[in-house]
Design a protein around this motif. Sequence first.
Motif, mmCIF file in Angstrom:
data_model
loop_
_atom_site.group_PDB
_atom_site.id
_atom_site.type_symbol
_atom_site.label_atom_id
_atom_site.label_comp_id
_atom_site.label_asym_id
_atom_site.label_seq_id
_atom_site.Cartn_x
_atom_site.Cartn_y
_atom_site.Cartn_z
ATOM 1 N N ALA A 12 0.843 -1.204 0.000
ATOM 2 C CA ALA A 12 0.000 0.000 0.000
ATOM 3 C C ALA A 12 0.875 1.251 0.000
ATOM 4 C CB ALA A 12 -0.925 -0.004 1.206
ATOM 5 N N GLN A 13 1.979 1.192 0.704
ATOM 6 C CA GLN A 13 2.886 2.330 0.752
ATOM 7 C C GLN A 13 3.597 2.515 -0.589
ATOM 8 O OE1 GLN A 13 4.995 0.780 4.059
ATOM 9 N NE2 GLN A 13 3.764 1.885 5.571
ATOM 10 N N LEU A 14 3.872 1.417 -1.294
ATOM 11 C CA LEU A 14 4.470 1.534 -2.631
ATOM 12 C C LEU A 14 3.544 2.277 -3.578
ATOM 13 C CD1 LEU A 14 6.178 -1.917 -3.265
ATOM 14 C CD2 LEU A 14 7.273 0.307 -3.107
ATOM 15 N N GLN A 15 2.246 2.036 -3.456
ATOM 16 C CA GLN A 15 1.280 2.738 -4.306
ATOM 17 C C GLN A 15 1.272 4.227 -3.981
ATOM 18 O OE1 GLN A 15 -2.260 0.536 -3.457
ATOM 19 N NE2 GLN A 15 -1.853 -0.990 -5.050
ATOM 20 N N THR A 16 1.363 4.569 -2.713
ATOM 21 C CA THR A 16 1.398 5.972 -2.308
ATOM 22 C C THR A 16 2.666 6.636 -2.815
ATOM 23 O OG1 THR A 16 0.214 5.333 -0.311
ATOM 24 C CG2 THR A 16 1.155 7.525 -0.341
ATOM 25 N N ILE A 17 3.782 5.934 -2.722
ATOM 26 C CA ILE A 17 5.054 6.473 -3.219
ATOM 27 C C ILE A 17 4.975 6.690 -4.725
ATOM 28 C CG2 ILE A 17 7.508 5.946 -3.557
ATOM 29 C CD1 ILE A 17 7.384 4.479 -0.832
ATOM 30 N N ALA A 18 4.350 5.743 -5.435
ATOM 31 C CA ALA A 18 4.200 5.892 -6.885
ATOM 32 C C ALA A 18 3.351 7.111 -7.218
ATOM 33 C CB ALA A 18 3.577 4.631 -7.474
ATOM 34 N N ALA A 19 2.322 7.369 -6.407
ATOM 35 C CA ALA A 19 1.485 8.543 -6.643
ATOM 36 C C ALA A 19 2.278 9.820 -6.386
ATOM 37 C CB ALA A 19 0.251 8.494 -5.747
ATOM 38 N N VAL A 20 3.101 9.838 -5.362
ATOM 39 C CA VAL A 20 3.919 11.019 -5.061
ATOM 40 C C VAL A 20 4.975 11.224 -6.142
ATOM 41 C CG1 VAL A 20 5.626 11.935 -3.424
ATOM 42 C CG2 VAL A 20 3.511 10.937 -2.588
ATOM 43 N N ARG A 21 5.456 10.137 -6.706
ATOM 44 C CA ARG A 21 6.472 10.227 -7.760
ATOM 45 C C ARG A 21 5.949 10.997 -8.974
ATOM 46 N NH1 ARG A 21 8.231 4.778 -8.223
ATOM 47 N NH2 ARG A 21 9.676 5.220 -6.544
ATOM 48 N N LYS A 22 4.635 10.947 -9.187
ATOM 49 C CA LYS A 22 4.028 11.626 -10.331
ATOM 50 C C LYS A 22 3.812 13.114 -10.077
ATOM 51 C CE LYS A 22 1.702 7.419 -11.754
ATOM 52 N NZ LYS A 22 0.419 6.732 -11.896
ATOM 53 N N LEU A 23 3.965 13.545 -8.824
ATOM 54 C CA LEU A 23 3.718 14.942 -8.479
ATOM 55 C C LEU A 23 4.956 15.798 -8.738
ATOM 56 C CD1 LEU A 23 1.921 14.481 -5.040
ATOM 57 C CD2 LEU A 23 0.862 14.792 -7.273
ATOM 58 N N GLY A 24 4.717 17.081 -8.943
ATOM 59 C CA GLY A 24 5.807 18.038 -9.061
ATOM 60 C C GLY A 24 5.997 18.775 -7.749
ATOM 61 N N LYS A 25 6.991 19.669 -7.746
ATOM 62 C CA LYS A 25 7.284 20.417 -6.516
ATOM 63 C C LYS A 25 6.101 21.267 -6.071
ATOM 64 C CE LYS A 25 12.260 21.075 -6.343
ATOM 65 N NZ LYS A 25 13.336 22.063 -6.327
ATOM 66 N N LYS A 26 5.423 21.918 -7.026
ATOM 67 C CA LYS A 26 4.311 22.792 -6.674
ATOM 68 C C LYS A 26 3.133 22.001 -6.099
ATOM 69 C CE LYS A 26 5.420 26.388 -10.004
ATOM 70 N NZ LYS A 26 5.004 27.084 -11.226
ATOM 71 N N GLU A 27 2.844 20.860 -6.707
ATOM 72 C CA GLU A 27 1.745 20.040 -6.199
ATOM 73 C C GLU A 27 2.055 19.515 -4.796
ATOM 74 O OE1 GLU A 27 1.991 17.478 -9.593
ATOM 75 O OE2 GLU A 27 -0.056 18.004 -10.190
ATOM 76 N N VAL A 28 3.302 19.137 -4.573
ATOM 77 C CA VAL A 28 3.709 18.653 -3.253
ATOM 78 C C VAL A 28 3.590 19.779 -2.236
ATOM 79 C CG1 VAL A 28 5.687 17.867 -1.892
ATOM 80 C CG2 VAL A 28 5.187 16.805 -4.086
ATOM 81 N N ALA A 29 4.041 20.987 -2.608
ATOM 82 C CA ALA A 29 3.946 22.125 -1.696
ATOM 83 C C ALA A 29 2.485 22.430 -1.374
ATOM 84 C CB ALA A 29 4.626 23.343 -2.301
#
Length: 146
Positions: A121-138
């Motif tokens: 489940a955490q791998l899926q979350t990491i994969a979703a974060v991998r698709k984000l950019g700096k602005k989306e993460v901020a």
Amino acid sequence: MSTFVIQLKTEIARIVKKESRAQTAAIKKSNATYRAEIAELKRRIASLELAEKRAGKTSPQPKAAAKALAPASQGLRFRADGFASLRKKLGLTGLQMAQLLGVSNQSVYHWETGKSRPRAAQLQTIAAVRKLGKKEVAARMAQPSS
């Protein structure tokens, strides 16, 4: 009179030893019974584990059942140095990355150092974060967590 005292002490000591032997005999007997039962249970467990292992080898899983049991993150890979570089690329601290993923700071540290691996489940979350950019993460970090 001293002979009487010595005989009395000797008799008292003999009676005490006799009584203590009688009382501890029951305890020793129950202790031996419990040890025998424990040994028998251990033998049964060992034989059942062996039978289970043999049964698992002889009956292969059907492919459909194997796919149903496989996690949804089967195609996802994880590398410790890749995870660390993702965190650095996004400009996050370990604590911020942990908050973003919904895990502890210690988990992020262990993943980055290779001491442990994330769950499916955490791998899926990491994969979703991998698709984000700096602005989306901020933007996600600025949102109050519920």
